[in-house]
Design a protein around this motif. Structure first.
Motif, mmCIF file in Angstrom:
data_model
loop_
_atom_site.group_PDB
_atom_site.id
_atom_site.type_symbol
_atom_site.label_atom_id
_atom_site.label_comp_id
_atom_site.label_asym_id
_atom_site.label_seq_id
_atom_site.Cartn_x
_atom_site.Cartn_y
_atom_site.Cartn_z
ATOM 1 N N SER A 174 44.550 39.492 48.688
ATOM 2 C CA SER A 174 44.530 40.191 47.196
ATOM 3 C C SER A 174 45.713 41.329 47.488
ATOM 4 O O SER A 174 46.014 41.883 48.445
ATOM 5 C CB SER A 174 43.171 41.069 47.017
ATOM 6 O OG SER A 174 42.141 40.300 46.707
ATOM 7 N N THR A 176 47.869 44.551 45.366
ATOM 8 C CA THR A 176 47.838 45.477 44.199
ATOM 9 C C THR A 176 49.154 46.431 44.286
ATOM 10 O O THR A 176 49.409 46.817 45.265
ATOM 11 C CB THR A 176 46.658 46.348 44.244
ATOM 12 O OG1 THR A 176 45.331 45.779 44.249
ATOM 13 C CG2 THR A 176 46.505 47.442 43.168
ATOM 14 N N GLY A 257 48.496 48.280 39.345
ATOM 15 C CA GLY A 257 48.561 47.095 38.464
ATOM 16 C C GLY A 257 47.305 46.336 38.843
ATOM 17 O O GLY A 257 46.420 46.848 39.656
ATOM 18 N N ASP A 258 47.065 45.238 38.061
ATOM 19 C CA ASP A 258 45.921 44.479 38.278
ATOM 20 C C ASP A 258 45.932 43.890 39.678
ATOM 21 O O ASP A 258 46.782 43.774 40.455
ATOM 22 C CB ASP A 258 45.831 43.251 37.629
ATOM 23 C CG ASP A 258 45.895 43.420 36.124
ATOM 24 O OD1 ASP A 258 45.100 44.505 35.651
ATOM 25 O OD2 ASP A 258 46.757 42.912 35.394
ATOM 26 N N THR A 259 44.755 43.841 40.518
ATOM 27 C CA THR A 259 44.352 43.362 41.599
ATOM 28 C C THR A 259 44.484 41.541 41.718
ATOM 29 O O THR A 259 43.360 41.441 41.006
ATOM 30 C CB THR A 259 42.933 43.935 42.316
ATOM 31 O OG1 THR A 259 43.465 45.479 42.464
ATOM 32 C CG2 THR A 259 42.914 43.223 43.894
ATOM 33 N N LEU A 260 45.210 40.998 42.318
ATOM 34 C CA LEU A 260 45.408 39.697 42.036
ATOM 35 C C LEU A 260 45.247 38.951 43.617
ATOM 36 O O LEU A 260 45.964 39.531 44.520
ATOM 37 C CB LEU A 260 46.482 39.151 41.085
ATOM 38 C CG LEU A 260 46.543 39.918 39.999
ATOM 39 C CD1 LEU A 260 47.986 39.660 39.131
ATOM 40 C CD2 LEU A 260 45.458 39.041 38.834
ATOM 41 N N SER A 269 50.960 41.356 39.345
ATOM 42 C CA SER A 269 50.292 42.972 39.560
ATOM 43 C C SER A 269 51.627 43.935 39.326
ATOM 44 O O SER A 269 51.097 44.941 38.629
ATOM 45 C CB SER A 269 49.697 43.038 41.023
ATOM 46 O OG SER A 269 49.418 44.145 41.108
ATOM 47 N N SER A 272 52.240 44.221 35.600
ATOM 48 C CA SER A 272 51.189 44.929 34.733
ATOM 49 C C SER A 272 51.051 46.640 35.080
ATOM 50 O O SER A 272 50.650 47.378 34.325
ATOM 51 C CB SER A 272 49.901 44.374 35.048
ATOM 52 O OG SER A 272 49.456 44.523 36.344
ATOM 53 N N SER A 290 44.979 53.339 35.930
ATOM 54 C CA SER A 290 44.804 52.032 36.752
ATOM 55 C C SER A 290 44.456 51.149 35.470
ATOM 56 O O SER A 290 44.263 51.805 34.384
ATOM 57 C CB SER A 290 43.809 52.060 37.629
ATOM 58 O OG SER A 290 42.603 52.307 36.955
ATOM 59 N N PRO A 291 44.316 49.885 35.573
ATOM 60 C CA PRO A 291 43.721 48.931 34.570
ATOM 61 C C PRO A 291 42.486 49.237 34.226
ATOM 62 O O PRO A 291 41.874 48.706 33.112
ATOM 63 C CB PRO A 291 43.825 47.526 35.197
ATOM 64 C CG PRO A 291 44.771 47.481 36.425
ATOM 65 C CD PRO A 291 44.618 49.122 37.000
#
Length: 515
Positions: A174, A176, A257-260, A269, A272, A290-291
């Motif tokens: 993952s 971030t 950003g988003d955790t992808l 990420s 975002s 955070s998101p």
């Protein structure tokens, strides 16, 4: 540099310590332990650079102790001492990369030479490791910058750096992105940036997460965290850590950003996080976004008039302080934490509001103390919406204070200003024309006007013309070439120079800013 002596004979330890001038050979601290077990604990606690130890000791011999320390202190340099010419011990010592193997009874000169050799080897290892660390940090920084680009564009270079860095990244890893903005306009010194980066990596080990880092355009710092996706508790700890780490800056904001999943999604990420960072303008400095932060509900936002700057001008010229305060409160409520508006949109409106305030002051013949401030430059330096709004509040307070402190304007001054407002388009308008209009001598008019207003007549006339030019430039129907003659300048070049001196911008630059 630290040296640890491990020997079960106290006389041997004391003799070695007292027989050598340690400072002269670069040893700042000498520690001692009476057997292998205590030596192991001392080494773990104090992390010596060199270990001078006996081979045969009770509980844990020197060879076993060094074998256990290999994983804890891989760079420690051992020197063995023994009264036994045992080939097996010699083989073990060689395997442990011992610098020397000194036989008892000990010779102080032989010990000194062995420690000097160990010191030189230790320094060389540190230099090598330091250079490797710098090279690794540079590569990690390059990788972080590449991840701020679309993956397809940078894939080849990303793959090459991944191979060089030997990072633990798989398709299920993952990512971030964390982007930080500070008010500073100076780059962090390399050693300071490196120290902060290493402290982040050390902290993240708790969550089995690693990171890479890069500075981007001086004010921005980008971290890519990778590993298992952090849970709510881990996210909270990470947020608190980053805020504390960067608290040295008086003003900063951070966005995650988003955790992808997968390195190919790192760019998403990052984007975002950047989008979220724009919204940080409407939050107090020091906020970590955070998101998972919820945007405020839109239904309870107050509505603003179509042209707020016109409403403010009306309130100010009517000297309605209570109405102005309510208007400013409504503005604060409307823009506060409004994630649907871009910072530049807010700044553009507030620029018009500041101009309304200046126009109201001009109409009411008020002099504001910070009149010469370059408004566009000042707005560029604003860090947050709260700071922007407070600037407007302070200026309106100063406006009403000036209203309270200003006596009714002298009738002669009013006549002069009114005459200028009617004749400013005339290029030949002179001080003599003005003095004739009010039936006073030229010299007396100049002195009287300066004493009453704090400005010379020429300064006031130039300012009046420049303000009129700014109004005309804000209307695209007027050509710049025609505006100079409309405000009393037949020479367009001279008008352009005068306008730039007054505003800091050429007429075309000013119009572009207003657009």
């Amino acid at each position: 540099m630290k040296l640890l002596i491990v020997d079960d004979e106290e006389l041997t330890r004391v003799g070695v310590i007292s027989s050598i001038n340690w400072q002269s050979i670069g040893i700042d601290e000498v520690l001692q332990a009476d057997d292998g077990m205590n030596g192991l604990e001392m080494a773990r606690m104090h992390k010596p650079d060199i270990i001078l130890c006996d081979v045969r000791m009770p509980r844990l011999d020197g060879i076993q102790m060094l074998e256990q320390l290999e994983t804890i202190l891989p760079d420690v340099v051992p020197v063995f001492m023994s009264g036994y010419s045992d080939k097996e011990y010699l083989k073990a010592a060689i395997k442990l990369k011992a610098v020397n193997y000194i036989e008892k009874p000990l010779d102080p000169l032989e010990i000194q030479d062995a420690v000097i050799e160990a010191r030189d080897l230790c320094l060389e290892r540190k230099r090598t490791r330091h250079n490797e660390s710098i090279h690794s940090m540079e590569n990690a920084s390059r990788l972080a910058l590449l991840l701020t680009q679309p993956y397809a564009q940078a894939k080849e270079n990303i793959d090459q750096l991944l191979a060089e860095l030997s990072l633990s990244i798989s398709p299920s890893t993952s990512f971030t992105a964390i982007v930080l903005k500070t008010e500073t306009e100076e780059e962090l010194p390399i050693n300071e940036a490196g120290a902060m980066y290493m402290s982040v990596r050390e902290f993240l080990k708790t969550f089995h997460i690693d990171c890479i880092f890069a500075e981007k355009r001086v004010q921005y710092m980008v971290y890519f965290l990778f590993g298992p996706a952090p849970g709510p508790a881990a996210r909270k700890s990470i947020e608190e850590f980053f805020c504390k780490l960067y608290s040295r800056y008086s003003r900063f904001c951070i966005a995650a950003g988003d955790t992808l999943t997968g390195i190919s999604k790192a760019y998403q990420s990052y984007t975002s996080a950047v989008i979220l960072l724009q919204n940080s303008f409407f939050f107090p400095a020091g906020t970590f976004l955070s998101p998972f932060h919820e945007a405020p509900s839109a239904w309870n936002k107050p509505e603003l008039p179509a042209h707020p700057e016109h409403e403010l001008l009306t309130l100010l010229t009517a000297k309605d302080q209570e109405g102005t305060t309510l208007f400013l409160d409504k503005l604060m409520e409307y823009f506060g934490r409004n994630q649907n508006i871009l910072p530049n949109q807010a700044k553009d409106l507030y620029y018009k509001l500041f101009r309304s305030l200046e126009e109201a002051a001009r109409q009411l013949k008020l002099t504001l103390s910070d009149k010469q401030e370059n408004l566009i430059d000042a707005l560029e330096k604003i860090f947050s919406f709260g700071e922007l709004h407070q600037k407007l509040v302070r200026k309106t307070e100063a406006f009403f204070q000036a209203v309270d402190n200003t006596a009714e304007e002298n009738s002669t001054i009013f006549m002069i200003k009114d005459y200028i407002s009617q004749k400013y388009m005339n290029e030949t308008l002179s001080v003599k024309d003005i003095s004739d209009h009010v039936f006073l001598s030229t010299s007396y008019v100049c002195t009287f006007f300066k004493n009453e207003t704090g400005q010379t007549l020429n300064q006031y006339l130039t300012e009046f013309r420049m303000e009129k030019a700014k109004q005309l430039l804000s209307d695209p129907r007027y050509k710049i070439a025609d505006i100079s003659s409309q405000v009393g300048y037949s020479d367009g070049n001279y008008f352009g120079k005068s306008f730039k001196k007054y505003t800091g911008f050429s007429p075309s630059e000013y119009r572009e800013k207003m657009g």
